[in-house]
Write an enzyme that holds these catalytic residues in place. Structure first.
Site, short mmCIF file in Angstrom:
data_model
loop_
_atom_site.label_atom_id
_atom_site.label_comp_id
_atom_site.label_asym_id
_atom_site.label_seq_id
_atom_site.Cartn_x
_atom_site.Cartn_y
_atom_site.Cartn_z
N GLU A 63 0.74 -1.01 0.02
CA GLU A 63 0.07 0.14 0.07
C GLU A 63 0.97 1.28 -0.09
O GLU A 63 0.74 2.25 -0.72
CB GLU A 63 -0.78 0.04 1.29
CG GLU A 63 -1.88 -1.10 1.29
CD GLU A 63 -1.36 -2.31 2.11
OE1 GLU A 63 -0.17 -2.57 1.88
OE2 GLU A 63 -2.11 -2.98 2.94
N ALA A 165 7.16 -37.86 -7.22
CA ALA A 165 7.46 -38.26 -8.55
C ALA A 165 7.33 -39.77 -8.87
O ALA A 165 7.75 -40.66 -8.14
CB ALA A 165 8.83 -37.77 -9.21
N ASP A 211 19.29 -42.46 -1.50
CA ASP A 211 19.48 -41.27 -2.55
C ASP A 211 20.58 -40.35 -2.37
O ASP A 211 21.03 -39.80 -3.08
CB ASP A 211 18.03 -40.54 -2.97
CG ASP A 211 17.01 -41.22 -3.27
OD1 ASP A 211 17.17 -42.51 -3.76
OD2 ASP A 211 15.61 -40.80 -3.46
N GLU A 303 8.95 -34.56 0.59
CA GLU A 303 9.42 -34.98 -0.82
C GLU A 303 9.79 -36.50 -0.57
O GLU A 303 10.54 -36.93 -1.18
CB GLU A 303 10.66 -34.12 -1.33
CG GLU A 303 10.07 -32.96 -1.75
CD GLU A 303 11.23 -32.44 -3.00
OE1 GLU A 303 11.99 -33.11 -3.40
OE2 GLU A 303 11.22 -31.21 -3.21
N1 LIG Z 1 9.95 -40.68 -6.42
C1 LIG Z 1 9.88 -39.67 -5.71
O1 LIG Z 1 9.29 -38.61 -5.77
C2 LIG Z 1 10.68 -40.10 -4.30
C3 LIG Z 1 11.12 -39.28 -3.21
C4 LIG Z 1 11.68 -39.68 -1.99
C5 LIG Z 1 12.07 -40.94 -2.07
N2 LIG Z 1 11.90 -41.91 -2.81
C6 LIG Z 1 12.20 -43.15 -2.74
O2 LIG Z 1 11.67 -43.85 -1.71
C7 LIG Z 1 12.52 -44.45 -0.90
C8 LIG Z 1 12.65 -44.24 0.50
O3 LIG Z 1 11.40 -44.30 0.81
P1 LIG Z 1 10.88 -45.05 2.33
O4 LIG Z 1 9.40 -45.04 2.32
O5 LIG Z 1 11.69 -46.31 2.38
O6 LIG Z 1 11.53 -44.12 3.54
P2 LIG Z 1 11.40 -42.73 3.91
O7 LIG Z 1 9.95 -42.24 4.07
O8 LIG Z 1 12.26 -41.87 3.40
O9 LIG Z 1 11.85 -42.66 5.60
C9 LIG Z 1 11.40 -43.66 6.27
C10 LIG Z 1 12.06 -43.74 7.52
O10 LIG Z 1 11.94 -42.23 8.07
C11 LIG Z 1 11.81 -42.43 9.74
N3 LIG Z 1 10.62 -41.59 9.95
C12 LIG Z 1 10.88 -40.87 11.11
N4 LIG Z 1 9.54 -40.37 11.22
C13 LIG Z 1 8.71 -40.94 10.51
C14 LIG Z 1 7.52 -40.75 9.92
N5 LIG Z 1 6.69 -39.93 10.61
N6 LIG Z 1 6.67 -41.54 9.11
C15 LIG Z 1 7.44 -42.57 8.47
N7 LIG Z 1 8.92 -42.55 8.56
C16 LIG Z 1 9.49 -41.77 9.51
C17 LIG Z 1 11.82 -43.92 9.93
O11 LIG Z 1 12.72 -44.31 10.38
P3 LIG Z 1 13.21 -44.38 11.82
O12 LIG Z 1 11.84 -45.09 12.56
O13 LIG Z 1 14.82 -45.05 12.14
O14 LIG Z 1 13.13 -42.98 12.26
C18 LIG Z 1 11.44 -44.85 8.46
O15 LIG Z 1 12.07 -45.82 8.53
C19 LIG Z 1 13.76 -44.73 -1.92
O16 LIG Z 1 13.90 -45.55 -2.63
C20 LIG Z 1 13.99 -43.34 -2.42
O17 LIG Z 1 14.55 -43.49 -3.69
C21 LIG Z 1 11.13 -41.51 -4.11
#
Ligand SMILES: NC(=O)c1ccc[n+]([C@@H]2O[C@H](COP(=O)([O-])OP(=O)(O)OC[C@H]3O[C@@H](n4cnc5c(N)ncnc54)[C@H](OP(=O)(O)O)[C@@H]3O)[C@@H](O)[C@H]2O)c1
Length: 373
Positions: A63, A165, A211, A303
């Site tokens: 403003e 993605a 990653d 992400e």
């Molecule tokens: N295409 C895409 O957009 C994209 C993006 C990201 C990742 N990725 C892929 O996804 C894969 C990884 O994903 P992911 O599902 O295995 O793991 P993530 O979601 O990245 O991480 C999971 C870990 O985070 C911790 N964590 C802490 N707080 C949490 C909560 N509130 N909820 C869930 N987890 C929590 C846990 O470990 P603790 O219990 O030890 O804390 C859990 O094991 C990889 O292959 C990666 O390349 C793809």
């Protein structure tokens, strides 16, 4: 420079309100924790005599820019402001005072300030000074523009945008975890633009492990606040040699852990990253958002990966979704799907989406949507 216009009609009010909203866009990515605001001042003979937009680091409000440009020509004129002018002393004196002093006779504004402490007070003050206030024109457009600011004030937590993605069959990696890259360079560049608009980016510990991402904003655009990188890692098992830890001195980084991570906290802190040990650990994403709220983080882009995405979705704490769908099929029972967690038993419990928009970004389909109420 400014167009000359005819008389005051509602479509005229609408077009100038839109202009004020468009001007506010100049502050996108540069106003947190404040709102985007734009302003147009029109003289009483219908000429646009002043325009302004707000950028946090420049302090001056939209403003005031517009009134300064208008000078004496603001007297008897109309101010189009994209958000209710504030009536309180903050970093700047009240804008209502400046509008009154400038002799503005009419204020057209789409929405009230969502901050419950000040909401409606700006309008009241203008009306008490005899200024006509026209509200509600393009309210939906204005509210969408300031969706992060609104969420921050109304829900007292950051706005959560989940981005993922995936292949058209909804997989974010292959069965071996290969995920680089599913989508095109264009989609990834678009993802960078999204990061630019957020205060924080959040991932789970397994995405960091799989990653080794940088999690930075590489748009090169000016930011008023550095992007905060947030890693949910209950036991702080992230490798101290990972990119996110080793670049912590240059890029603000916050690990959110549970009590089981306390023994490793000093080592992570020594790297320059911050550690927040929270009650019950980061599995409770509502508490994670409380922690971010106390740090004035108004918006966060989540992400991944699927587990973290599942936690946010199941907690009902996602405000907006962006999915990039690559024209490929990964398939396979063991390839992870975009949203993890338990998932519902009945279709009636599935999360409905509203206001879905589609856009091709390079070869990928970008879907943006909001969860149904
Ligand atoms: N295409 C895409 O957009 C994209 C993006 C990201 C990742 N990725 C892929 O996804 C894969 C990884 O994903 P992911 O599902 O295995 O793991 P993530 O979601 O990245 O991480 C999971 C870990 O985070 C911790 N964590 C802490 N707080 C949490 C909560 N509130 N909820 C869930 N987890 C929590 C846990 O470990 P603790 O219990 O030890 O804390 C859990 O094991 C990889 O292959 C990666 O390349 C793809």
């Amino acid at each position: 420079m400014h167009e000359k216009t005819a008389k005051t009609t509602s479509s005229y009010d609408e077009s100038l309100t839109r202009r004020a909203i468009d001007l506010a866009e100049a502050g996108r990515g540069r106003v947190s924790p404040s709102p985007l605001v734009g302003c147009v001042v029109v003289s009483n003979d219908g000429e646009i005599v002043g325009e302004g937009a707000y950028i946090f680091s420049e302090v001056t409000h939209a403003e005031i820019y517009a009134l300064n440009e208008a000078g004496e020509r603001a007297r008897g004129g109309t101010a189009y402001v994209s958000l209710e002018p504030h009536a309180h002393h903050g970093r700047t004196p009240p804008c209502t005072e400046a509008l009154i002093k400038a002799g503005i006779k009419r204020v057209v504004c789409p929405m009230e300030d969502p901050n419950p402490l000040v909401s409606g007070k700006g309008f009241q003050e203008l009306e008490s000074a005899g200024i006509e206030v026209v509200r509600g024109i393009l309210k939906d457009v204005a509210e969408k523009q300031n969706e992060k600011f609104i969420c921050w004030h109304r829900n007292r937590r950051p706005f959560v945008h989940l981005k993922s993605a995936m292949s058209v069959d909804g997989r974010v990696a292959t069965k071996t975890g290969d995920s680089k890259w599913i989508t095109s360079a264009s989609a990834r560049q678009y993802g960078q633009q999204l990061r630019y608009e957020y205060d924080a980016i959040l991932v789970g510990a397994d995405t960091v492990r799989a990653d080794d991402p940088a999690l930075t904003d590489r748009t090169g655009k000016p930011r008023d606040r550095d992007l905060l990188r947030v890693v949910l890692d209950s036991s702080l098992r992230t490798d101290p040699g990972s990119r996110v830890v080793s670049t912590a001195p240059e890029h603000p980084t916050l690990f959110v852990a549970g009590s089981e991570g306390e023994s490793k906290a000093e080592e992570i802190r020594g790297s320059g990253a911050e550690v927040a040990v929270i009650q019950g650990g980061p599995r409770n994403v509502s508490v994670v958002l409380d922690e971010l709220y106390t740090r004035q983080i108004t918006s966060v882009i989540v992400e991944g990966g699927p587990s973290v995405a599942g936690s946010f979705v199941e907690s009902g704490l996602v405000d907006k979704f962006t999915f990039f769908l690559a024209p490929k099929i990964i398939g396979g029972e063991a390839a992870p799907a975009a949203i993890g967690g338990e998932g519902p038993s009945a279709l009636t419990e599935a999360i409905g989406l509203r206001d879905m928009t589609f856009e091709l970004v390079g070869p990928d389909l970008m879907i943006t949507a909001y969860p149904s109420e």
